[in-house]
Design a protein around this motif. Structure first.
Motif, mmCIF file in Angstrom:
data_model
loop_
_atom_site.group_PDB
_atom_site.id
_atom_site.type_symbol
_atom_site.label_atom_id
_atom_site.label_comp_id
_atom_site.label_asym_id
_atom_site.label_seq_id
_atom_site.Cartn_x
_atom_site.Cartn_y
_atom_site.Cartn_z
ATOM 1 N N SER A 19 -5.643 -12.659 33.384
ATOM 2 C CA SER A 19 -5.286 -11.925 32.168
ATOM 3 C C SER A 19 -6.534 -11.421 31.451
ATOM 4 C CB SER A 19 -4.500 -12.841 31.219
ATOM 5 O OG SER A 19 -5.352 -13.854 30.724
ATOM 6 N N ALA A 53 -1.198 -4.378 38.838
ATOM 7 C CA ALA A 53 -0.700 -4.877 37.553
ATOM 8 C C ALA A 53 0.586 -5.662 37.779
ATOM 9 C CB ALA A 53 -0.444 -3.724 36.599
ATOM 10 N N ARG A 57 4.674 -8.392 33.214
ATOM 11 C CA ARG A 57 3.813 -9.004 32.203
ATOM 12 C C ARG A 57 2.634 -8.082 31.900
ATOM 13 N NH1 ARG A 57 3.290 -14.174 35.609
ATOM 14 N NH2 ARG A 57 1.152 -14.035 34.943
ATOM 15 N N PRO A 58 2.503 -7.640 30.652
ATOM 16 C CA PRO A 58 1.388 -6.748 30.311
ATOM 17 C C PRO A 58 0.042 -7.472 30.339
ATOM 18 C CG PRO A 58 2.634 -7.326 28.352
ATOM 19 C CD PRO A 58 3.366 -7.928 29.522
ATOM 20 N N ALA A 59 -0.994 -6.748 30.696
ATOM 21 C CA ALA A 59 -2.380 -7.242 30.693
ATOM 22 C C ALA A 59 -2.613 -8.371 31.693
ATOM 23 C CB ALA A 59 -2.817 -7.656 29.292
ATOM 24 N N TYR A 61 -3.319 -8.948 35.854
ATOM 25 C CA TYR A 61 -3.728 -8.186 37.038
ATOM 26 C C TYR A 61 -4.088 -9.098 38.199
ATOM 27 C CZ TYR A 61 -4.102 -4.530 33.588
ATOM 28 O OH TYR A 61 -3.819 -3.651 32.592
#
Length: 76
Positions: A19, A53, A57-59, A61
């Motif tokens: 993250s 990505a 879930r954002p952010a 990788y």
């Protein structure tokens, strides 16, 4: 070593998902300028197909290690 190269090297050494927060803590990215640079490096690597990505879930990788090309005909 430039900070962008340091960020890229950190990403290349990861295993599994990571993250923004984990990267910020590991590399001591505190200032808005450092966090902007982190985002730029991540977006550059995504465009090159080196980062995936997380879809839900954002952010979050994952580094996609390039595969070695094998000349299978030379091994016969």
């Amino acid at each position: 070593m430039s900070q962008s190269k340091e960020i890229e090297n950190w990403i290349k050494q990861t295993h599994g998902w990571f993250s923004y927060y984990q990267m910020d803590v590991a590399l001591h990215l505190i200032t808005p300028q450092q966090k902007t640079l982190r985002r730029v490096v991540i977006n550059r690597m995504r465009r090159k197909g080196l980062l995936k990505a997380a879809p839900d879930r954002p952010a979050i990788y994952k580094y996609s290690r390039p595969l070695k090309e094998i000349n299978w005909q030379a091994h016969q």
